[in-house]
Design an enzyme around this catalytic site. Structure first.
Site, PDB file in Angstrom:
ATOM      1  N   ASP A   7      35.192 -65.456 -96.115  1.00  0.00           N
ATOM      2  CA  ASP A   7      36.028 -64.759 -95.154  1.00  0.00           C
ATOM      3  C   ASP A   7      36.235 -63.349 -95.703  1.00  0.00           C
ATOM      4  OD1 ASP A   7      37.860 -64.392 -92.959  1.00  0.00           O
ATOM      5  OD2 ASP A   7      39.493 -64.665 -94.385  1.00  0.00           O
ATOM      6  N   ASP A   9      38.967 -60.703 -94.334  1.00  0.00           N
ATOM      7  CA  ASP A   9      40.336 -60.176 -94.316  1.00  0.00           C
ATOM      8  C   ASP A   9      41.290 -61.052 -95.117  1.00  0.00           C
ATOM      9  OD1 ASP A   9      39.681 -57.982 -92.612  1.00  0.00           O
ATOM     10  OD2 ASP A   9      39.547 -59.418 -90.958  1.00  0.00           O
ATOM     11  N   ASP A 179      41.420 -67.418 -96.986  1.00  0.00           N
ATOM     12  CA  ASP A 179      42.866 -67.427 -97.175  1.00  0.00           C
ATOM     13  C   ASP A 179      43.624 -68.116 -96.052  1.00  0.00           C
ATOM     14  OD1 ASP A 179      44.388 -65.069 -95.247  1.00  0.00           O
ATOM     15  OD2 ASP A 179      42.209 -65.091 -95.349  1.00  0.00           O
TER      16      ASP A 179
END
Length: 218
Positions: A7, A9, A179
């Site tokens: 991922d 961001d 996250d």
């Protein structure tokens, strides 16, 4: 081919590039700040909560691309990279990418944020393969529409499986670093899910399932 999926961001970056792009547009007076800032923040909070309406969000954020030439957008993006993205690139993230590369993994960034925003970031991070939400271009201009499935939640699984088919690859031995609770569908199908500075919901699931939990923040 061994895959290491990432991922972008709040995983490889200490912030959200899509939300940051919206803030940058507001700060530069390119959009109506009072309206745009409120909507941008509302959508971001919905994303964090895991209940973002991705169709509504993309309609909102891609309008800016539709209203300006690609040449102008690219010039703005260069400034955005220097002013917003460079300060939030995590040193430990770059080290992780380099380590996985040395170990023979194929690196792929898988992000819900659109390709216009993220392609230069992936290039800066020296990651050649990017699976992102795709923006339609006709007659050398963005239309404001999305091509293919948005790369969000279950859409990430769909897009990754399509990429695997195109590259005659499999998920065997794969890693995925994220996250966000929004990435639970993809985290659940890789061999090695890794929660990176996770939100509270993802941390609870990671701990319950004995997934790796790491931090890339200084």
């Amino acid at each position: 081919m061994k895959l290491a999926l990432f991922d972008l961001d709040n995983t490889l970056l200490a912030g959200d590039s899509d939300h940051g792009w919206g803030n940058w547009l507001c700060d530069k007076g390119i959009v109506d700040k009072a309206y745009y800032q409120q909507k941008n923040d509302e959508f971001y909070q919905n994303y964090i909560a895991g209940n973002l309406n991705v169709t509504d969000y993309l309609s909102f954020t891609l309008t800016v691309l539709k209203e300006h030439s690609i040449a102008q957008l690219n010039e703005w993006h260069k400034a955005f990279m220097q002013e917003v993205i460079e300060p939030i690139i995590l040193k430990k993230a770059e080290e992780l990418l380099a380590r996985q590369r040395r170990q023979g993994y194929k690196l792929v960034i898988v992000t819900a944020t659109n390709r216009f925003v993220t392609a230069p970031i992936a290039k800066r991070l020296k990651v050649d393969d990017l699976i992102a939400t795709e923006c339609e271009i006709k007659n050398n201009k963005y239309t404001g529409e999305v091509i293919n499935t948005p790369c969000f939640q279950e859409g990430k699984v769909i897009r990754v499986k399509s990429w695997l088919k195109q590259h005659n690859a499999s998920m065997a031995g794969s890693y995925f670093y994220s996250d966000s609770i929004n990435d639970l569908p993809l985290l659940s199908i890789v061999d090695n899910p890794v929660a990176v500075d996770p939100d509270d919901k993802l941390r609870a699931i990671a701990e319950k399932n004995h997934w790796s939990v790491i931090s890339l923040r200084d």
